[in-house]
Design a protein around this motif. Structure first.
Motif, PDB file in Angstrom:
ATOM      1  N   LEU A  94       0.855  -1.185   0.000  1.00 26.98           N
ATOM      2  CA  LEU A  94       0.000   0.000   0.000  1.00 26.98           C
ATOM      3  C   LEU A  94       0.889   1.231   0.000  1.00 26.98           C
ATOM      4  O   LEU A  94       1.904   1.273   0.703  1.00 26.98           O
ATOM      5  CB  LEU A  94      -0.906   0.014   1.236  1.00 26.98           C
ATOM      6  N   ALA A  95       0.501   2.239  -0.769  1.00 25.57           N
ATOM      7  CA  ALA A  95       1.341   3.434  -0.858  1.00 25.57           C
ATOM      8  C   ALA A  95       0.526   4.640  -1.287  1.00 25.57           C
ATOM      9  O   ALA A  95      -0.557   4.514  -1.860  1.00 25.57           O
ATOM     10  CB  ALA A  95       2.484   3.203  -1.849  1.00 25.57           C
ATOM     11  N   ALA A  96       1.078   5.814  -0.991  1.00 30.39           N
ATOM     12  CA  ALA A  96       0.462   7.077  -1.428  1.00 30.39           C
ATOM     13  C   ALA A  96       1.560   8.136  -1.511  1.00 30.39           C
ATOM     14  O   ALA A  96       1.529   9.138  -0.820  1.00 30.39           O
ATOM     15  CB  ALA A  96      -0.619   7.507  -0.446  1.00 30.39           C
ATOM     16  N   THR A 212       2.781  10.450  -8.417  1.00 29.16           N
ATOM     17  CA  THR A 212       1.518  10.369  -7.684  1.00 29.16           C
ATOM     18  C   THR A 212       0.982  11.748  -7.296  1.00 29.16           C
ATOM     19  O   THR A 212      -0.231  11.975  -7.298  1.00 29.16           O
ATOM     20  CB  THR A 212       1.690   9.516  -6.422  1.00 29.16           C
ATOM     21  N   TYR A 213       1.871  12.655  -6.961  1.00 28.09           N
ATOM     22  CA  TYR A 213       1.444  13.991  -6.517  1.00 28.09           C
ATOM     23  C   TYR A 213       0.769  14.758  -7.651  1.00 28.09           C
ATOM     24  O   TYR A 213      -0.197  15.500  -7.425  1.00 28.09           O
ATOM     25  CB  TYR A 213       2.654  14.775  -6.017  1.00 28.09           C
ATOM     26  N   SER A 221      -2.140  10.678  -2.858  1.00 29.61           N
ATOM     27  CA  SER A 221      -0.839  11.275  -2.524  1.00 29.61           C
ATOM     28  C   SER A 221      -0.893  11.866  -1.127  1.00 29.61           C
ATOM     29  O   SER A 221      -1.698  12.768  -0.859  1.00 29.61           O
ATOM     30  CB  SER A 221      -0.478  12.372  -3.534  1.00 29.61           C
ATOM     31  N   TYR A 222      -0.064  11.370  -0.252  1.00 29.70           N
ATOM     32  CA  TYR A 222       0.025  11.900   1.110  1.00 29.70           C
ATOM     33  C   TYR A 222       0.441  13.365   1.098  1.00 29.70           C
ATOM     34  O   TYR A 222      -0.150  14.199   1.779  1.00 29.70           O
ATOM     35  CB  TYR A 222       1.016  11.072   1.927  1.00 29.70           C
ATOM     36  N   ARG A 235      -5.048   4.997   0.069  1.00 26.60           N
ATOM     37  CA  ARG A 235      -3.828   4.299  -0.335  1.00 26.60           C
ATOM     38  C   ARG A 235      -4.127   3.423  -1.539  1.00 26.60           C
ATOM     39  O   ARG A 235      -5.126   2.702  -1.556  1.00 26.60           O
ATOM     40  CB  ARG A 235      -3.294   3.405   0.787  1.00 26.60           C
ATOM     41  N   GLN A 236      -3.257   3.485  -2.554  1.00 25.12           N
ATOM     42  CA  GLN A 236      -3.407   2.580  -3.680  1.00 25.12           C
ATOM     43  C   GLN A 236      -2.624   1.298  -3.413  1.00 25.12           C
ATOM     44  O   GLN A 236      -1.700   1.265  -2.593  1.00 25.12           O
ATOM     45  CB  GLN A 236      -2.955   3.219  -5.000  1.00 25.12           C
ATOM     46  N   ILE A 237      -3.010   0.258  -4.111  1.00 21.85           N
ATOM     47  CA  ILE A 237      -2.436  -1.049  -3.881  1.00 21.85           C
ATOM     48  C   ILE A 237      -1.697  -1.539  -5.121  1.00 21.85           C
ATOM     49  O   ILE A 237      -2.086  -1.249  -6.254  1.00 21.85           O
ATOM     50  CB  ILE A 237      -3.544  -2.072  -3.476  1.00 21.85           C
TER      51      ILE A 237
END
Length: 242
Positions: A94-96, A212-213, A221-222, A235-237
């Motif tokens: 998982l990430a952002a 992502t931003y 995007s965090y 969060r995308q996977i």
């Protein structure tokens, strides 16, 4: 990575609403948990139908685990990389803004996945993932790696203190910092990861070059959420299965 089932999924195609719209797969978000679980099920169905989803409690560490069976959601190990030789498991990150990195030695039947934000990338999660795969029978010269959507250099402004952490590790890391406004730099996380993977002995490395931003329609995007003053973020996977 022919011979595996893998994919980097964005934020479209789910059931979440509001700031989480729509394919938010993050159990750690404040989104409705039923919606998150439906989104995760949809993601598996899209990439690796019938596989058992395996995710971690990601803590921005160099820790890597070897996986032989799925974990219960409340028993996920605190780690940022994993490897398996067990068919039917979908290893997912998982990430952002941090980079999801997927690995495969198809001939050996060994796969891996890593969460590579700047902290785990700098502290060794990528090489540790490779080592865990080698321990399962992979050969590093056969391992292919793909770097998914991550924050791009033009969007990733950091200060002198951030840069100093990297230079303390190796002066050559200066290659990944472009001068910005006074006391600030633009950091190339994706480029840094490519070098780390090459340093771990990999020769087949694909970098998608997706920021992502910069694309709110496609990616969570965090940093973008923080700049917008929003309370939380999805969060995308990304996942890979034999």
């Amino acid at each position: 990575m022919a011979g595996t089932r893998h994919g980097f999924l964005g934020r479209q195609g789910g059931v979440s609403g509001g700031i989480y719209a729509s394919l938010n797969c993050g159990l750690g978000s404040g989104d409705d948990q039923a919606a998150v679980r439906e989104n995760r099920a949809r993601a598996v169905a899209a990439v690796a139908p019938g596989a058992a989803l395996v995710t971690l409690h990601q803590v921005h560490s160099p820790t890597v685990v070897t996986v032989t069976e799925p974990f219960a959601d409340d028993a996920r190990p605190r780690a940022d990389g994993m490897a398996t030789a067990t068919p039917g498991l979908a290893l997912a990150i998982l990430a952002a803004d941090c980079a999801p990195v997927l690995f495969a030695d198809v001939k050996a039947g060994v796969i891996g996945a890593a969460h590579a934000g700047w902290r785990p990338a700098l502290s060794g999660v990528l090489s540790a993932t490779v080592e865990a795969m080698v321990a399962l029978g992979a050969r590093r010269e056969r391992i292919a790696a793909a770097i998914g959507p991550t924050i791009g250099r033009r969007s990733y402004e950091v200060d002198d203190g951030f840069r100093d952490r990297f230079l303390a590790d190796d002066d050559a890391h200066d290659d990944f910092f472009a001068a910005g406004r006074a006391g600030h730099w633009q950091f190339d996380l994706e480029g840094f990861i490519v070098r780390r993977l090459a340093g771990a002995g990999l020769t087949t490395i694909a970098a998608l070059g997706l920021d992502t931003y910069a694309d709110a329609e496609r990616w969570f995007s965090y940093r973008r959420t923080t700049h917008a003053g929003e309370a939380d973020y999805g969060r995308q996977i990304s996942m890979i299965a034999l």
